[in-house]
Design a protein around this motif. Sequence first.
Motif, PDB file in Angstrom:
ATOM      1  N   VAL A  50     -20.388 -38.954  -6.896  1.00 51.23           N
ATOM      2  CA  VAL A  50     -19.748 -38.429  -8.119  1.00 51.23           C
ATOM      3  C   VAL A  50     -18.685 -37.392  -7.748  1.00 51.23           C
ATOM      4  CG1 VAL A  50     -20.135 -37.140 -10.264  1.00 51.23           C
ATOM      5  CG2 VAL A  50     -21.691 -38.980  -9.622  1.00 51.23           C
ATOM      6  N   LEU A  51     -18.956 -36.616  -6.704  1.00 48.47           N
ATOM      7  CA  LEU A  51     -17.955 -35.653  -6.215  1.00 48.47           C
ATOM      8  C   LEU A  51     -16.693 -36.396  -5.761  1.00 48.47           C
ATOM      9  CD1 LEU A  51     -17.542 -32.628  -5.619  1.00 48.47           C
ATOM     10  CD2 LEU A  51     -18.353 -33.068  -3.301  1.00 48.47           C
ATOM     11  N   LEU A  52     -16.903 -37.466  -5.017  1.00 47.96           N
ATOM     12  CA  LEU A  52     -15.777 -38.293  -4.564  1.00 47.96           C
ATOM     13  C   LEU A  52     -15.002 -38.836  -5.778  1.00 47.96           C
ATOM     14  CD1 LEU A  52     -14.624 -39.566  -1.897  1.00 47.96           C
ATOM     15  CD2 LEU A  52     -16.014 -41.565  -2.420  1.00 47.96           C
ATOM     16  N   ALA A  53     -15.754 -39.271  -6.779  1.00 42.66           N
ATOM     17  CA  ALA A  53     -15.124 -39.816  -7.995  1.00 42.66           C
ATOM     18  C   ALA A  53     -14.321 -38.740  -8.732  1.00 42.66           C
ATOM     19  CB  ALA A  53     -16.203 -40.390  -8.915  1.00 42.66           C
ATOM     20  N   THR A  54     -14.826 -37.517  -8.778  1.00 41.45           N
ATOM     21  CA  THR A  54     -14.092 -36.455  -9.489  1.00 41.45           C
ATOM     22  C   THR A  54     -12.785 -36.142  -8.769  1.00 41.45           C
ATOM     23  OG1 THR A  54     -15.246 -34.685  -8.319  1.00 41.45           O
ATOM     24  CG2 THR A  54     -16.182 -35.372 -10.414  1.00 41.45           C
ATOM     25  N   ILE A  55     -12.814 -36.190  -7.439  1.00 41.23           N
ATOM     26  CA  ILE A  55     -11.572 -35.945  -6.678  1.00 41.23           C
ATOM     27  C   ILE A  55     -10.555 -37.039  -6.998  1.00 41.23           C
ATOM     28  CG2 ILE A  55     -10.581 -35.864  -4.355  1.00 41.23           C
ATOM     29  CD1 ILE A  55     -13.321 -34.638  -3.454  1.00 41.23           C
ATOM     30  N   ALA A  56     -11.027 -38.283  -7.026  1.00 44.21           N
ATOM     31  CA  ALA A  56     -10.122 -39.402  -7.324  1.00 44.21           C
ATOM     32  C   ALA A  56      -9.590 -39.300  -8.766  1.00 44.21           C
ATOM     33  CB  ALA A  56     -10.859 -40.729  -7.130  1.00 44.21           C
ATOM     34  N   LEU A  57     -10.465 -38.957  -9.703  1.00 46.41           N
ATOM     35  CA  LEU A  57     -10.027 -38.894 -11.107  1.00 46.41           C
ATOM     36  C   LEU A  57      -9.034 -37.747 -11.323  1.00 46.41           C
ATOM     37  CD1 LEU A  57     -10.279 -39.947 -14.017  1.00 46.41           C
ATOM     38  CD2 LEU A  57     -12.178 -38.366 -14.363  1.00 46.41           C
ATOM     39  N   ALA A  58      -9.256 -36.632 -10.630  1.00 45.22           N
ATOM     40  CA  ALA A  58      -8.355 -35.483 -10.788  1.00 45.22           C
ATOM     41  C   ALA A  58      -6.940 -35.822 -10.346  1.00 45.22           C
ATOM     42  CB  ALA A  58      -8.890 -34.304  -9.992  1.00 45.22           C
ATOM     43  N   ARG A  59      -6.802 -36.774  -9.445  1.00 47.85           N
ATOM     44  CA  ARG A  59      -5.481 -37.127  -8.919  1.00 47.85           C
ATOM     45  C   ARG A  59      -4.829 -38.275  -9.688  1.00 47.85           C
ATOM     46  NH1 ARG A  59      -4.300 -35.380  -3.993  1.00 47.85           N
ATOM     47  NH2 ARG A  59      -3.112 -37.233  -3.504  1.00 47.85           N
ATOM     48  N   ARG A  60      -5.527 -38.787 -10.690  1.00 45.12           N
ATOM     49  CA  ARG A  60      -4.984 -39.968 -11.411  1.00 45.12           C
ATOM     50  C   ARG A  60      -4.149 -39.595 -12.609  1.00 45.12           C
ATOM     51  NH1 ARG A  60      -8.171 -45.442 -12.532  1.00 45.12           N
ATOM     52  NH2 ARG A  60      -6.271 -45.687 -13.726  1.00 45.12           N
ATOM     53  N   ASP A  61      -3.092 -40.356 -12.803  1.00 45.75           N
ATOM     54  CA  ASP A  61      -2.346 -40.285 -14.070  1.00 45.75           C
ATOM     55  C   ASP A  61      -2.988 -41.259 -15.050  1.00 45.75           C
ATOM     56  OD1 ASP A  61      -0.305 -38.427 -13.437  1.00 45.75           O
ATOM     57  OD2 ASP A  61       0.655 -39.949 -12.202  1.00 45.75           O
ATOM     58  N   LEU A  62      -3.064 -40.851 -16.298  1.00 47.11           N
ATOM     59  CA  LEU A  62      -3.650 -41.722 -17.330  1.00 47.11           C
ATOM     60  C   LEU A  62      -2.626 -41.930 -18.448  1.00 47.11           C
ATOM     61  CD1 LEU A  62      -7.034 -39.809 -17.360  1.00 47.11           C
ATOM     62  CD2 LEU A  62      -6.595 -41.991 -16.243  1.00 47.11           C
ATOM     63  N   PRO A  63      -1.564 -42.679 -18.137  1.00 47.54           N
ATOM     64  CA  PRO A  63      -0.468 -42.815 -19.123  1.00 47.54           C
ATOM     65  C   PRO A  63      -0.893 -43.647 -20.324  1.00 47.54           C
ATOM     66  CG  PRO A  63      -0.072 -44.247 -17.248  1.00 47.54           C
ATOM     67  CD  PRO A  63      -1.319 -43.470 -16.938  1.00 47.54           C
ATOM     68  N   ALA A  96      -0.403 -33.263 -22.721  1.00 52.13           N
ATOM     69  CA  ALA A  96      -1.820 -33.505 -23.052  1.00 52.13           C
ATOM     70  C   ALA A  96      -2.706 -33.482 -21.819  1.00 52.13           C
ATOM     71  CB  ALA A  96      -1.954 -34.844 -23.772  1.00 52.13           C
ATOM     72  N   GLY A  97      -2.111 -33.278 -20.643  1.00 57.28           N
ATOM     73  CA  GLY A  97      -2.909 -33.216 -19.415  1.00 57.28           C
ATOM     74  C   GLY A  97      -3.302 -34.572 -18.879  1.00 57.28           C
ATOM     75  N   LEU A  98      -2.687 -35.634 -19.394  1.00 60.05           N
ATOM     76  CA  LEU A  98      -3.040 -36.985 -18.943  1.00 60.05           C
ATOM     77  C   LEU A  98      -2.175 -37.442 -17.773  1.00 60.05           C
ATOM     78  CD1 LEU A  98      -3.397 -38.647 -22.466  1.00 60.05           C
ATOM     79  CD2 LEU A  98      -5.246 -37.985 -20.928  1.00 60.05           C
TER      80      LEU A  98
END
Lengths: 246, 214
Positions: free
Chosen positions: A233-246, B53-55
Amino acid sequence: MILAAEVVREAWRDRWLAIGPASVLILAPLMGVARSLALGGGDKAALDLGLLTMWALAVVLALVIGVTATAPRRDLVWALVRPISRTRFLCERALGVAAALALQVAALTAALLVAALIVGVPVPFAVAPAAVLLWAEACVVAAIATAIAQALPPVPAGLCAAVVAAVGHLADEYAAVAAEGWVPEGVARALFLVVPDLDRFGAQAAVVHEVAGEPVQWALAVGYGAAWCVALVLLATIALARRDLP
Amino acid sequence: MGESAVSVRGLGKIWPGPVYALRSVDLEVGAGEAVVLLGANGSGKSTLLGVLAGLVRPSEGAARLFGVPVEAPESRARLGYAPETPALPARSTPHALLVAAARLSRCREAARRATDALNRLDLADAADRPIGTLSQGARERVALALALVHGPDLIVLDEPLTGLDVDGRARVVGVLREERARGAALLVATHWPEAFAPLADRYVTLRDGAVESA
């Protein structure tokens, strides 16, 4: 724990939690057939097949719920634009997955007991710790799916996680595989380090053959699973923090 | 001039390709001000709102909401955001979703706020129906209700009139007028500037990721 509760509600609304109770419809006939076809030890054969079916359902559901609950999908944007960090988002969702899987494994265990009652197969007490270990394994599989789902679309992520989970059941075979020369020893050792050993959670034989398990070993296995879940889950949080969610 | 609701300085976003979605964008929206964001498709409007929005992570420059960098979750405490063509959990209900959203925004009386927001957008009858069974217009209004449920001081909307009929458009503009009167700042990206003419203090036009006129 708003997001964790939301995951459990989603699992209920999406009918995933209905699979546990409904599995009695599969377990009872399967166990009945296994019992009648076995040449000797019909009860053990029936119990073995029931536990195997229960394990397969739990792992598949862990893959599905793990991916769908934590993949950064567009229909989760409503939560991501709230004043919460992505780390909190993912950790709460992962806790929700663990809770949903606990309900699922409890329902599967109850279904196994009902099926065994219908077929007339005695079930030893060891099924209780075995269910706890199955839950721990399901959580690790879901955490694998969570980590991969941050980098891949849901379907490929689920398939990749299934492959990793399958490799995780070959931990005992690494030495043999290396000795056969199929893969270099270094690769086999690396696999042993980066893939969780899922055979640690297997208690099927202990239940079927009524071998008394060691509570310390069960606790160690659950601790091993918890450590892997935290790391993934720690690994996943690092990956999610670096993702753009356009 | 008082506190800025939005403060953007030299903001750039480069998508893989590379595609330059935003180029050195500077933008200020004052507290209580209403700004309408215009521009052709692909001009960078949605990317800019996504950054706020922080996305979306900016490639360069800085953006702040009420003085807080957008990278900090706290920056979204006073933000209400609705994306273009919002995707919402199909089996959830509008009321349940709004209650969860209000709680995540640390609101007290989340259930009452959810009911109020749904009533304002004429969604009382749809409150307990699965979102997947609602019309596109109703889903758009649920998305707007999600943006408003916690009483934000800054409302950022991406094409909020898409998929709405005449009555729905009037309802949304009416609600935004009320929010404006309450003192909330608005930043609205749209292809229909005339619909927001009664609200707008200012128009900002983006072209190829840069501010063309402000």
